[in-house]
Design an enzyme around this catalytic site. Structure first.
Site: not given
Length: 263
Positions: A20, A154
């Site tokens: 990010g 996940y």
């Protein structure tokens, strides 16, 4: 190459470190005003200061929110305002034996990894459609296509992200709004680096030796190395730009050439 992004505004969830942060840096390099996000306000402030120091003149701010708490996400979306680019990056990651994963853990992974993108997209998509332009990008994983046995929870969330992005893209018909997904491969993010360091310490090995040993065991990558977060960010920057105008509803791989069979 000028990607034509100067003056745009972007929000990147989970961007105080790792992929990010790399995305935020890549967009800032293109003249984008970036809004960083993290759940720890102090760490987020540090990330904002770091990016401003690395890119003098960049327009950088931060909005703290824990995406496991819908009330905090609601406050974030109220404070955010209009954005031209949304990058749904925040996510949980971890190895776990399937039989040991509780219902609460399944729900926590879904809440953070999937509902974060749902809530943020719901908050900004209408405005993008009204303005006739915008970009929504989901950071998924090749694990959403080839689900690992030791990360079923996940992988499930990463597959769900693909489904959400694909459906949202169909809402953008006839506009200059696009919704796409990036499928990342083994990336040496801050979280992975910390895990490698911990394993290395437990085995009394240098971290670099352990890093090479781990990726060396993974014969499903043509790169035969970890991906750098900046390499993921480069693809995201392209998808955020007008140059990607013909790409919509797509899942683009930045996985290092993942293969389906062991060599």
């Amino acid at each position: 190459m000028d990607l034509g992004l100067h003056g745009k505004r972007a929000f990147i969830s989970g961007s105080s470190q790792g992929i990010g942060y790399a995305v935020a840096a890549a967009l800032a390099d293109e003249g984008v005003e970036v809004v960083l996000n993290g759940r720890d306000a102090e760490r987020l402030d540090g990330a904002v200061e770091r990016l401003q120091g690395e890119r003098p003149g960049a327009r950088v701010s931060g909005l703290a929110a824990d995406f496991s708490k819908p009330s905090e996400v609601a406050r974030l979306t109220e404070a955010l305002g209009d954005v031209d680019i949304l990058v749904n990056n925040v996510g949980l990651f971890g190895l776990a034996d399937f039989e040991s994963i509780s219902d609460a853990e399944w729900a926590r992974y879904f809440e953070v990894n999937v509902m974060s993108g749902v809530r943020m997209s719901r908050a900004v998509l209408g405005g993008m459609l009204g303005r006739g332009q915008g970009r929504i990008i989901f950071i998924s994983s090749e694990s959403g296509v080839n689900v690992p046995a030791d990360m079923v929870h996940y992988g499930m969330t990463k597959a769900a992200m693909l489904a959400v992005a694909n459906g949202l893209a169909k809402l953008t018909r006839g506009t200059a709004v696009t919704v796409n997904t990036v499928l990342g491969g083994p990336t040496f993010s801050d979280g992975v680096a910390a895990s490698v360091a911990a394993v290395a310490e437990a085995q009394s090995l240098p971290a670099e030796v352990m890093k090479q040993a781990i990726i060396g065991q993974n014969r499903t990558t043509l790169l035969e190395r970890f991906i750098d977060p900046a390499e993921i960010a480069s693809l995201v920057a392209y998808l955020a730009s007008p140059r990607s105008s013909a790409t919509n509803g797509a899942a683009l791989r930045a996985d290092g050439g993942v293969l389906t069979a062991t060599l």
